[in-house]
Structure formats: structure tokens, C-alpha cells
Design a protein around this motif. Structure first.
Motif, PDB file in Angstrom:
ATOM      1  N   PRO A  18       0.816  -1.221   0.000  1.00  0.00           N
ATOM      2  CA  PRO A  18       0.000   0.000   0.000  1.00  0.00           C
ATOM      3  C   PRO A  18       0.852   1.275   0.000  1.00  0.00           C
ATOM      4  O   PRO A  18       0.452   2.290  -0.552  1.00  0.00           O
ATOM      5  CB  PRO A  18      -0.824  -0.104   1.273  1.00  0.00           C
ATOM      6  N   GLU A  19       2.028   1.218   0.623  1.00  0.00           N
ATOM      7  CA  GLU A  19       2.938   2.360   0.650  1.00  0.00           C
ATOM      8  C   GLU A  19       4.367   1.850   0.543  1.00  0.00           C
ATOM      9  O   GLU A  19       4.685   0.765   1.024  1.00  0.00           O
ATOM     10  CB  GLU A  19       2.826   3.129   1.967  1.00  0.00           C
ATOM     11  N   ARG A  27       7.206  10.866   5.202  1.00  0.00           N
ATOM     12  CA  ARG A  27       6.060  11.433   5.915  1.00  0.00           C
ATOM     13  C   ARG A  27       6.364  11.582   7.405  1.00  0.00           C
ATOM     14  O   ARG A  27       6.026  12.590   8.025  1.00  0.00           O
ATOM     15  CB  ARG A  27       4.820  10.573   5.699  1.00  0.00           C
ATOM     16  N   GLU A  28       7.028  10.596   7.994  1.00  0.00           N
ATOM     17  CA  GLU A  28       7.386  10.681   9.412  1.00  0.00           C
ATOM     18  C   GLU A  28       8.349  11.832   9.678  1.00  0.00           C
ATOM     19  O   GLU A  28       8.227  12.538  10.683  1.00  0.00           O
ATOM     20  CB  GLU A  28       7.985   9.361   9.883  1.00  0.00           C
ATOM     21  N   LEU A  29       9.298  12.050   8.768  1.00  0.00           N
ATOM     22  CA  LEU A  29      10.226  13.177   8.923  1.00  0.00           C
ATOM     23  C   LEU A  29       9.501  14.517   8.816  1.00  0.00           C
ATOM     24  O   LEU A  29       9.796  15.456   9.558  1.00  0.00           O
ATOM     25  CB  LEU A  29      11.333  13.097   7.871  1.00  0.00           C
ATOM     26  N   GLU A  30       8.553  14.606   7.901  1.00  0.00           N
ATOM     27  CA  GLU A  30       7.783  15.840   7.759  1.00  0.00           C
ATOM     28  C   GLU A  30       6.966  16.122   9.012  1.00  0.00           C
ATOM     29  O   GLU A  30       6.891  17.265   9.480  1.00  0.00           O
ATOM     30  CB  GLU A  30       6.863  15.752   6.542  1.00  0.00           C
ATOM     31  N   ILE A  31       6.356  15.092   9.570  1.00  0.00           N
ATOM     32  CA  ILE A  31       5.563  15.259  10.791  1.00  0.00           C
ATOM     33  C   ILE A  31       6.458  15.684  11.950  1.00  0.00           C
ATOM     34  O   ILE A  31       6.111  16.580  12.726  1.00  0.00           O
ATOM     35  CB  ILE A  31       4.798  13.958  11.117  1.00  0.00           C
ATOM     36  N   LYS A  32       7.624  15.074  12.052  1.00  0.00           N
ATOM     37  CA  LYS A  32       8.555  15.428  13.122  1.00  0.00           C
ATOM     38  C   LYS A  32       9.024  16.878  12.985  1.00  0.00           C
ATOM     39  O   LYS A  32       9.108  17.613  13.972  1.00  0.00           O
ATOM     40  CB  LYS A  32       9.750  14.479  13.088  1.00  0.00           C
ATOM     41  N   ALA A  33       9.297  17.306  11.758  1.00  0.00           N
ATOM     42  CA  ALA A  33       9.724  18.689  11.532  1.00  0.00           C
ATOM     43  C   ALA A  33       8.607  19.668  11.884  1.00  0.00           C
ATOM     44  O   ALA A  33       8.853  20.722  12.478  1.00  0.00           O
ATOM     45  CB  ALA A  33      10.153  18.869  10.079  1.00  0.00           C
ATOM     46  N   MET A  34       7.372  19.332  11.548  1.00  0.00           N
ATOM     47  CA  MET A  34       6.242  20.202  11.899  1.00  0.00           C
ATOM     48  C   MET A  34       6.059  20.291  13.406  1.00  0.00           C
ATOM     49  O   MET A  34       5.779  21.370  13.940  1.00  0.00           O
ATOM     50  CB  MET A  34       4.954  19.675  11.263  1.00  0.00           C
ATOM     51  N   GLU A  35       6.201  19.171  14.097  1.00  0.00           N
ATOM     52  CA  GLU A  35       6.067  19.181  15.554  1.00  0.00           C
ATOM     53  C   GLU A  35       7.143  20.043  16.203  1.00  0.00           C
ATOM     54  O   GLU A  35       6.868  20.771  17.156  1.00  0.00           O
ATOM     55  CB  GLU A  35       6.127  17.752  16.097  1.00  0.00           C
ATOM     56  N   GLU A  36       8.354  19.977  15.694  1.00  0.00           N
ATOM     57  CA  GLU A  36       9.429  20.815  16.234  1.00  0.00           C
ATOM     58  C   GLU A  36       9.144  22.290  15.991  1.00  0.00           C
ATOM     59  O   GLU A  36       9.367  23.126  16.862  1.00  0.00           O
ATOM     60  CB  GLU A  36      10.767  20.429  15.604  1.00  0.00           C
TER      61      GLU A  36
END
Length: 113
Positions: A18-19, A27-36
């Protein structure tokens, strides 16, 4: 001979992942960067945009009051707190000084003669 190429595509569509792992990591790196980025949101003075610490009561650059100090333990308090979480002292709401304007009666107009 015409059916065999289509069977391979059909089997691939049924059993494909599926992915891709690379997409998941990205996607996980983008989410982590947004959280920071969101966690660092309040670390700037609202007036001069100088970098301030979370424990500062005033901005060291422009001396804008950032937080209120507890009257008992002097810990920095957030604006919405009603009790100091460190020493359980009730927090008095800080009074906001609004500018006062002098009220004058309206001027009378001169008659045009």
C-alpha cells in the motif's frame, strides 16, 4: 497470448504494497519537523521578535512583560493559570491598564452669517 500480460498486471495490483517504505519515512520526517516547528512557536518576543526562553518574565531586548511572576515562589506563570502549579498559591488576574480619554462636551458650530 493476449491474456498473459494482463494477468501479471492484475496480480501486481492485488498484491502490491500500500505504501513504499521511503514514502513512510518521508512522511514521518515531515511530521517530526512540523512538531518541532510548533513547539518552538512561542519562543519569540511578540513585540521585537527576539528569541526568549520559556522561563523569561520580560524580554531582555525590549523589556516587554512576557509572563507574570508568582508572588510566593517567583516562578513564571502563564496568563490563563489561576493557581501557581509549583506552590499552589492563587494567582490574581493581572489588571490591564486601558488608556483613559478625557470626555469633552461637543463643540458648538458657529453660524455662517
Amino acid at each position: 497470448g493476449l491474456v498473459i500480460p494482463y494477468i501479471g498486471a492484475l496480480v501486481y495490483m492485488l498484491f502490491r504494497p500500500p505504501e513504499y517504505l521511503e514514502d513512510v519515512r518521508e512522511r514521518e520526517l515531515e511530521i517530526k519537523a512540523m512538531e518541532e516547528r510548533l513547539s518552538r512557536r512561542d519562543l519569540y518576543c511578540p513585540v521585537c521578535r527576539a528569541e526568549v526562553s520559556n522561563e523569561f518574565l520580560v524580554c531582555p531586548v525590549c523589556t516587554t512583560k512576557l509572563k507574570q511572576a508568582c508572588v510566593n515562589c517567583k516562578a513564571p506563570l502563564e496568563a490563563l493559570w489561576q493557581v501557581c502549579p509549583y506552590c499552589e498559591t492563587p494567582v490574581e488576574p493581572s489588571a490591564v491598564d486601558f488608556p483613559t480619554f478625557e470626555v469633552r462636551p461637543p463643540r458648538r458650530r458657529r453660524r455662517a452669517e
